[in-house]
Design a protein around this motif. Structure first.
Motif, PDB file in Angstrom:
ATOM      1  N   LEU A 293    -157.399  61.682  -6.530  1.00 37.54           N
ATOM      2  CA  LEU A 293    -158.318  61.846  -7.653  1.00 37.54           C
ATOM      3  C   LEU A 293    -159.739  61.520  -7.243  1.00 37.54           C
ATOM      4  CD1 LEU A 293    -156.164  60.275 -10.495  1.00 37.54           C
ATOM      5  CD2 LEU A 293    -156.917  62.655 -10.390  1.00 37.54           C
TER       6      LEU A 293
ATOM      7  N   GLN B 294    -158.517  57.828 -14.745  1.00 35.83           N
ATOM      8  CA  GLN B 294    -157.543  58.902 -14.868  1.00 35.83           C
ATOM      9  C   GLN B 294    -156.128  58.385 -14.656  1.00 35.83           C
ATOM     10  OE1 GLN B 294    -159.590  61.015 -16.434  1.00 35.83           O
ATOM     11  NE2 GLN B 294    -158.566  62.707 -15.395  1.00 35.83           N
TER      12      GLN B 294
ATOM     13  N   ARG C 217    -154.910  56.428 -17.701  1.00 33.55           N
ATOM     14  CA  ARG C 217    -154.512  57.278 -18.824  1.00 33.55           C
ATOM     15  C   ARG C 217    -153.165  57.946 -18.571  1.00 33.55           C
ATOM     16  NH1 ARG C 217    -160.364  59.841 -20.647  1.00 33.55           N
ATOM     17  NH2 ARG C 217    -161.037  57.991 -21.776  1.00 33.55           N
ATOM     18  N   ARG C 218    -152.894  58.262 -17.323  1.00 34.58           N
ATOM     19  CA  ARG C 218    -151.580  58.842 -17.000  1.00 34.58           C
ATOM     20  C   ARG C 218    -150.473  57.820 -17.229  1.00 34.58           C
ATOM     21  NH1 ARG C 218    -151.528  63.157 -12.377  1.00 34.58           N
ATOM     22  NH2 ARG C 218    -153.578  64.106 -12.575  1.00 34.58           N
TER      23      ARG C 218
ATOM     24  N   GLN D 257    -166.543  62.381 -19.590  1.00 33.98           N
ATOM     25  CA  GLN D 257    -165.201  62.061 -19.114  1.00 33.98           C
ATOM     26  C   GLN D 257    -164.624  63.149 -18.210  1.00 33.98           C
ATOM     27  OE1 GLN D 257    -162.716  60.327 -22.264  1.00 33.98           O
ATOM     28  NE2 GLN D 257    -164.559  60.070 -23.486  1.00 33.98           N
TER      29      GLN D 257
END
Length: 423
Positions: free
Chosen positions: A13, A104, A107-108, A230
């Motif tokens: 990422l 990220q 949130r996953r 975002q």
């Protein structure tokens, strides 16, 4: 997921995010030691330099992003003018990329539905915030209701939540609060959400604040900009709305919603250049988002006593005027309320907030919402600039959210108590 798997995902990422921009950009802290240096720094903010924070006070540091193209001339200017400075970060792109990847991943690993109480362990999207206030209205129909008050330029819904004690008395006085004027100030909606939680979910502990006052709260003024930040590292420190404007053959996005109000619009502290962060827009209320706030102010003005807008960063409690050094006739009332908040925070946590009029404490900013609210009839109008965190100041790590928002609530509660006492 294994630790190796987590690392691989995080690294991947980060690589994707790093491709999107700010490679080689630097962040400097610059501290004026005299008024002339402070004026010079303010001038740079109108000439394409992105100041993450900017103070007019001698001895108070400001924080500025410097692109590779600006670096040579900027460092030469610092040397010539003997401006105290220090390098905070030598590759903003890499830093934001890693922070973006961590968010990220978080949130996953911890998706939410928008139902039930929100935690203070991460930042939430506009959709998640909207789902949460809708859920509150469904769970507390006697005390809480949600209203659609408009749409953003990109057609995102804008809603207010009104929190009461359920007595449904007409003409109750109002505290009107909003957040997320500036897209990159993520701690702003987090703080507003915590206030909503305290008033709605923790009603028994805070019923005194709702006895004679209703609270009308707009959590996200600028949903387009907030969602844009975002998307990746290039977008993370975007400030404005998202309406496109043509300028010298290119497209620049957005106006600064906090320079777009029709009160001394486009005077000092605002820019008429669309690509500058403080662009005031082509005309007052050119942005649908500021029209929403304006209409709310006027609809509430006959009952509205206090307007409070949450920004970051810099530890300031500011009141009108922002367009001039002059003070309004009732400045002592404004000062009393703001100091109540600052004193409460310092007593509880040791954090010190500077208190005063926007222009005298921070910098001139004509066309701002706090000036307009005061002009529209709110007795008390205050901008609260929260503590900063992370390398940009706009990205306190998730581990710090709870500390910041609970501290903010201490100040907001104290200011509300002072307003209730006075009015």
């Amino acid at each position: 997921m294994s630790r190796l798997g987590l690392f691989t995902l995080l690294f991947g990422l980060a690589l994707v995010a790093a491709e999107q921009g700010y490679e080689g950009y630097r962040i400097y802290e610059v501290t004026p030691t005299n008024a002339a240096q402070g004026k010079l720094l303010h001038g740079l903010s109108q000439q394409g330099y992105d100041f993450l924070s900017l103070s007019r006070l001698v001895g108070h540091p400001s924080r500025v992003i410097v692109s590779p193209a600006q670096l040579s001339s900027f460092e030469e200017l610092l040397k010539e003018q003997l401006i105290s400075n220090r390098l905070l970060n030598d590759n903003l792109g890499a830093t934001i990329a890693m922070e973006f990847a961590q968010r990220q991943l978080q949130r996953r690993l911890s998706p939410i539905t928008g139902k039930g109480r929100l935690s203070t362990d991460r930042y939430y999207t506009h959709e998640e915030i909207t789902n949460y206030i809708d859920d509150l209205a469904a769970r507390y129909p006697e005390r809480v209701y949600v209203k659609t008050v408009g749409w953003s330029y990109e057609k995102r819904i804008i809603k207010t939540i009104t929190i009461t004690n359920g007595d449904r008395r007409p003409n109750k006085k109002v505290i009107f609060m909003d957040g997320t004027f500036h897209a990159r100030e993520w701690i702003s909606p987090a703080a507003v959400l915590y206030v909503i939680d305290q008033l709605a979910e923790q009603f028994d502990q805070n019923a005194d604040l709702l006895k004679d006052y209703d609270w009308v709260i707009l959590p996200v003024v600028n949903p387009d900009g907030y969602e844009h930040t975002q998307k990746g590292t290039l977008a993370r420190i975007f400030r404005k709305t998202r309406q496109p404007y043509k300028y010298l053959g290119q497209t620049c996005y957005g106006a600064d919603p906090n320079r777009n109000f029709d009160f001394h619009w486009n005077e000092e502290g605002a820019s008429s250049t669309p690509c500058v962060d403080t662009y005031a827009g082509p005309k007052p209320f050119s942005e649908p988002e500021t029209v929403v706030v304006r209409d709310l102010m006027h609809s509430l003005a006959d009952r509205g006593v206090m307007y409070l807008t949450i920004h970051s960063f810099g530890n300031y409690l500011l009141y009108p005027w922002g367009w001039t050094n002059d003070l309004p006739e009732t400045w002592m009332d404004l000062d009393e309320v703001a100091k109540a908040g600052g004193d409460a925070i310092e007593a509880a946590t040791g954090t010190v907030y500077a208190v005063g009029s926007s222009t005298n404490v921070l910098y001139i900013a004509a066309g701002a919402s706090d000036d307009y609210a005061f002009y529209a009839g709110f007795n008390i109008s205050i901008t609260m600039e929260l503590s900063g965190g992370g390398i940009t100041g706009f990205d306190p790590p998730a581990s710090k959210i709870d500390e910041f928002v609970t501290e903010t609530w201490i100040g907001i509660r104290a200011m509300a108590e002072k307003v209730i006492e006075k009015y």
